[in-house]
Design an enzyme around this catalytic site. Structure first.
Site, PDB file in Angstrom:
ATOM      1  CD  GLN A 248      16.232 -15.729  -0.925  1.00  0.00           C
ATOM      2  OE1 GLN A 248      16.030 -15.318   0.207  1.00  0.00           O
ATOM      3  NE2 GLN A 248      16.192 -17.011  -1.228  1.00  0.00           N
TER       4      GLN A 248
ATOM      5  CB  THR B 108      -4.076   0.710 -10.978  1.00  0.00           C
ATOM      6  OG1 THR B 108      -4.097  -0.563 -10.333  1.00  0.00           O
ATOM      7  CG2 THR B 108      -4.770   1.721 -10.097  1.00  0.00           C
TER       8      THR B 108
HETATM    9  N1  ASN Z   1      -3.234  -4.897 -10.079  1.00  0.00           N
HETATM   10  C1  ASN Z   1      -2.804  -3.709 -10.772  1.00  0.00           C
HETATM   11  C2  ASN Z   1      -2.068  -4.173 -12.027  1.00  0.00           C
HETATM   12  O1  ASN Z   1      -0.928  -4.529 -11.942  1.00  0.00           O
HETATM   13  C3  ASN Z   1      -1.933  -2.870  -9.870  1.00  0.00           C
HETATM   14  C4  ASN Z   1      -1.587  -1.492 -10.411  1.00  0.00           C
HETATM   15  O2  ASN Z   1      -1.528  -1.252 -11.585  1.00  0.00           O
HETATM   16  N2  ASN Z   1      -1.266  -0.556  -9.530  1.00  0.00           N
HETATM   17  O3  ASN Z   1      -2.645  -4.207 -13.080  1.00  0.00           O
END
Ligand code: ASN
Length: 338
Positions: free
Chosen positions: A274, A13
């Site tokens: 867990q 992200t």
């Molecule tokens: N879907 C993204 C990833 O893991 C989530 C993120 O980076 N916040 O690449």
């Protein structure tokens, strides 16, 4: 050596842009960093950015990507004073754990970070995560790979993603953070104490894809959920996510027969709980004593990600079933509490 930092951008992200299908990683991060951080870069060390190809949403990570990240760090090791790996948060804990074993007690910092909102979008947490990582990457080595997220520096192999929404996306449930990065850097005093730090060597091993499975236990688990592990020749180990202090349904004959067959077929079984906090207490309950009888390996208070990566890495290094039975209890790089 310059005093520059190398930023290795893998995707995730932090470097994503909006597309018609939703957020997707995009090249040209160096420019976006300069546009977004602007003036505040003046107080921070200089850096170069290497973009891996392809840039991925980290949900697509494979062992090949782990190797690519390691090789990029290793081949640039002498030219930089510290390293930042920008990674998607979804599988960051797996990559961080595996890098901790691959790099070992390294003599420079490798700080893994990312964000929940892309750089360049309003309220991006990528700004503070990246600024903080740049501020400390060139400092004296913490002695192992680390994860920095939301003002907190943690051991790379102790983190778990526990929130898909909060900026504090990661927790280190069983190990104190190494530092809090607020106005001042507050080191917690946790000593990693790896006196013999070193530069990482060129990689002379490969990971075998699909070699480690994960089996979470739940009430009335159908045997179809695990029989495939026995038939699959690629699968050499599983991480069994047990209840509480490390307990299994020992009155389930199919599950018990499966665990016996795993042992007979020299496929490793590792027991992690867990519960995010705590760890196993093998032998505390009769329902868990079967695990001891079958020499199932004790994951203690390791995260799933740390246990999964540890066995993956030991297998990649060429160790046999019998060797891993012995090597498993070595605390390689602080992955469990002593
Ligand atoms: N879907 C993204 C990833 O893991 C989530 C993120 O980076 N916040 O690449």
């Amino acid at each position: 050596m310059t005093h520059k930092i190398l930023i290795v951008y893998t995707g995730g992200t932090i470097g994503m842009v909006q597309t018609e299908q939703g957020l997707a990683p995009a090249a040209g991060l160096n420019e976006r960093i300069h546009d977004t951080l602007g003036e505040s870069l003046q107080g921070l060390p200089e850096f170069d950015v290497i973009e891996l190809n392809p840039l991925i949403d980290s949900s697509n990570i494979t062992p090949d990507h782990w190797c690519k990240i390691y090789d990029t760090l290793q081949s640039n090791w002498q030219a930089y004073s510290g390293f930042i790996v920008l990674h998607g948060t979804d599988t960051l804990a797996y990559t961080a754990s595996v890098l901790s074993y691959m790099l070992g007690a390294c003599d420079k910092n490798v700080i893994i970070t990312g964000s929940q909102i892309p750089l360049g979008m309003s309220r991006s947490d990528g700004i503070s995560n990246l600024e903080a990582a740049l501020a400390i990457a060139g400092e004296e080595s913490f002695g192992m790979a680390t994860v920095l997220f939301h003002h907190t520096l943690m051991q790379a192999n102790r983190v778990t993603k526990f929130s898909s929404h909060d900026f504090a996306a990661f927790q280190s449930f069983n190990a104190e953070p190494l530092a809090k990065l607020s106005i001042h850097k507050q080191f917690t005093g946790v000593q990693l104490n790896h006196l013999l730090t070193h530069a990482p060597s060129p990689r002379d091993y490969d990971f075998a894809a699909n070699s480690v499975g994960v089996l979470p236990l739940y009430p009335s688990l159908p045997s179809s959920a695990y029989q495939g592990f026995l038939q699959d020749d690629q699968c050499q180990a599983i991480v069994l996510q047990t209840y509480g202090a490390g307990n299994i349904a020992d009155s389930n004959p199919d599950l018990v027969a499966f665990l016996e067959a795993m042992q007979a077929n020299k496929k490793l079984v590792i027991n992690v709980t867990q519960c995010a906090h705590g760890g196993t207490s093998t032998g505390a309950y009769a329902a868990g004593s079967l695990l001891e009888r079958l020499s199932i390996l004790d994951g203690k208070d390791m995260t799933l990600e740390a246990a999964f990566s540890k066995v993956h890495w030991l297998l990649a290094k060429g160790h046999s079933f019998n060797e891993i039975q012995t090597l498993w209890s070595d605390n390689i790089i602080g992955e469990y509490s002593c």
